[in-house]
Design an enzyme around this catalytic site. Sequence first.
Site, PDB file in Angstrom:
ATOM      1  N   SER A  14       0.813  -1.193  -0.172  1.00  0.00           N
ATOM      2  CA  SER A  14       0.090   0.001   0.009  1.00  0.00           C
ATOM      3  C   SER A  14       0.856   1.267   0.131  1.00  0.00           C
ATOM      4  CB  SER A  14      -1.087   0.081   1.200  1.00  0.00           C
ATOM      5  OG  SER A  14      -0.353   0.227   2.392  1.00  0.00           O
ATOM      6  N   ASN A  15       1.842   1.186   0.561  1.00  0.00           N
ATOM      7  CA  ASN A  15       2.841   2.377   0.619  1.00  0.00           C
ATOM      8  C   ASN A  15       3.492   2.549  -0.883  1.00  0.00           C
ATOM      9  OD1 ASN A  15       3.295   3.848   3.136  1.00  0.00           O
ATOM     10  ND2 ASN A  15       3.285   1.758   3.739  1.00  0.00           N
ATOM     11  N   ARG A  67      22.647 -13.140   2.771  1.00  0.00           N
ATOM     12  CA  ARG A  67      22.392 -11.670   2.193  1.00  0.00           C
ATOM     13  C   ARG A  67      23.124 -11.307   0.982  1.00  0.00           C
ATOM     14  NH1 ARG A  67      22.272  -8.579   7.954  1.00  0.00           N
ATOM     15  NH2 ARG A  67      21.156 -10.266   9.016  1.00  0.00           N
ATOM     16  N   MET A  92      10.805  -7.270   3.863  1.00  0.00           N
ATOM     17  CA  MET A  92      10.989  -7.919   4.890  1.00  0.00           C
ATOM     18  C   MET A  92      12.332  -8.643   4.917  1.00  0.00           C
ATOM     19  SD  MET A  92       8.651  -7.029   6.895  1.00  0.00           S
ATOM     20  CE  MET A  92       8.575  -7.915   8.173  1.00  0.00           C
ATOM     21  N   ARG A  93      13.224  -8.017   4.288  1.00  0.00           N
ATOM     22  CA  ARG A  93      14.550  -8.900   4.390  1.00  0.00           C
ATOM     23  C   ARG A  93      15.723  -7.613   4.629  1.00  0.00           C
ATOM     24  NH1 ARG A  93      16.600 -13.665   2.297  1.00  0.00           N
ATOM     25  NH2 ARG A  93      18.742 -13.311   1.949  1.00  0.00           N
ATOM     26  N   ASN A 109      13.459   3.995   4.397  1.00  0.00           N
ATOM     27  CA  ASN A 109      12.577   2.701   4.684  1.00  0.00           C
ATOM     28  C   ASN A 109      11.602   3.618   5.438  1.00  0.00           C
ATOM     29  OD1 ASN A 109      11.574   0.445   5.608  1.00  0.00           O
ATOM     30  ND2 ASN A 109      12.552   0.833   7.651  1.00  0.00           N
ATOM     31  N   HIS A 111       8.807   3.209   8.720  1.00  0.00           N
ATOM     32  CA  HIS A 111       8.300   2.193   9.601  1.00  0.00           C
ATOM     33  C   HIS A 111       7.270   2.792  10.417  1.00  0.00           C
ATOM     34  CE1 HIS A 111       9.150  -0.613  12.877  1.00  0.00           C
ATOM     35  NE2 HIS A 111       9.187   0.288  14.031  1.00  0.00           N
ATOM     36  N   GLU A 176       1.297   7.206   6.845  1.00  0.00           N
ATOM     37  CA  GLU A 176       2.428   6.432   6.011  1.00  0.00           C
ATOM     38  C   GLU A 176       2.171   6.957   4.709  1.00  0.00           C
ATOM     39  OE1 GLU A 176       3.730   2.639   6.764  1.00  0.00           O
ATOM     40  OE2 GLU A 176       2.404   2.445   8.760  1.00  0.00           O
TER      41      GLU A 176
HETATM   42  C1  GRF Z   1       4.101  -0.546   6.499  1.00  0.00           C
HETATM   43  O1  GRF Z   1       3.193  -0.501   7.901  1.00  0.00           O
HETATM   44  C2  GRF Z   1       5.276  -0.200   6.662  1.00  0.00           C
HETATM   45  O2  GRF Z   1       5.580   1.051   7.597  1.00  0.00           O
HETATM   46  C3  GRF Z   1       6.097  -1.187   7.323  1.00  0.00           C
HETATM   47  O3  GRF Z   1       5.399  -2.598   6.591  1.00  0.00           O
HETATM   48  C4  GRF Z   1       4.164  -2.020   6.291  1.00  0.00           C
HETATM   49  C5  GRF Z   1       4.107  -2.225   4.942  1.00  0.00           C
HETATM   50  O4  GRF Z   1       2.621  -2.153   4.415  1.00  0.00           O
HETATM   51  N1  GRF Z   1       7.480  -1.180   7.215  1.00  0.00           N
HETATM   52  P1  GRF Z   1       2.391  -2.030   2.754  1.00  0.00           P
HETATM   53  O5  GRF Z   1       2.957  -3.275   2.121  1.00  0.00           O
HETATM   54  O6  GRF Z   1       3.005  -0.670   2.389  1.00  0.00           O
HETATM   55  O7  GRF Z   1       0.832  -1.836   2.844  1.00  0.00           O
END
Ligand code: GRF
Length: 212
Positions: A14-15, A67, A92-93, A109, A111, A176
């Site tokens: 979604s971001n 990695r 997630m890596r 990034n 968060h 976000e």
């Molecule tokens: C978001 O909450 C971001 O801040 C975190 O992981 C989530 C990812 O959500 N790092 P999306 O895949 O962007 O919907």
Amino acid sequence: MKRRVAILISGRGSNMAALIEAAAAQDFPAEIAVVISNRGDAGGLETAKASGIPTVTIESKPFGKDRAAFEAVLEPVLDRYKVDLICLAGFMRLFTAEFVRRWYGRMLNIHPSLLPLFPGLDPHGQALRAGVKISGATVHFVIPETDAGPILMQGAVAVRDDDTPETLAARVLEVEHRIYPDALRLLASDQTRLEGDICKIVGFAGSNDTPR
Ligand code: GRF
């Protein structure tokens, strides 16, 4: 010249979608050159394709904890798409310190907490357990330490007494989607300056009371 951005995802994206939408504006200083996922089943891949953005999947599972080997496949993809900037969006890596250093100042990034509070997993649960009354989201430059690095932008939400990790996450997610495009705009238009651990906004002489 617009900066060329790679968005790295692992999930729903979604971001990523918020960044793609913002970058579609003619006056946005960056274009999304490619979306790269480390999982073939990431929902965000379909969203990116629907927006006409090239996608690349590099399955990370076979690499296990190696990695550097994963990055050895990632780097040529970044080269091929002539990527200037990287936006991690639910990726997630972890990277090697060497990769992070190479992209220092060019990799962001997001968060979902007001860093340096509540890095790592379950930030919303951490916030609720700490009883904070304000939480939010942070866009930061990536350094070898996880969920740390010079802060480019933050946005806040009030925490309600009846919040669950899910309801808080939903409100923070709206923040976000607002601040990530704004942060990328600043970086891509050279309005950020790194002074050690601090990111300053060039030409921003106003009061820091102004919520972004
Ligand atoms: C978001 O909450 C971001 O801040 C975190 O992981 C989530 C990812 O959500 N790092 P999306 O895949 O962007 O919907």
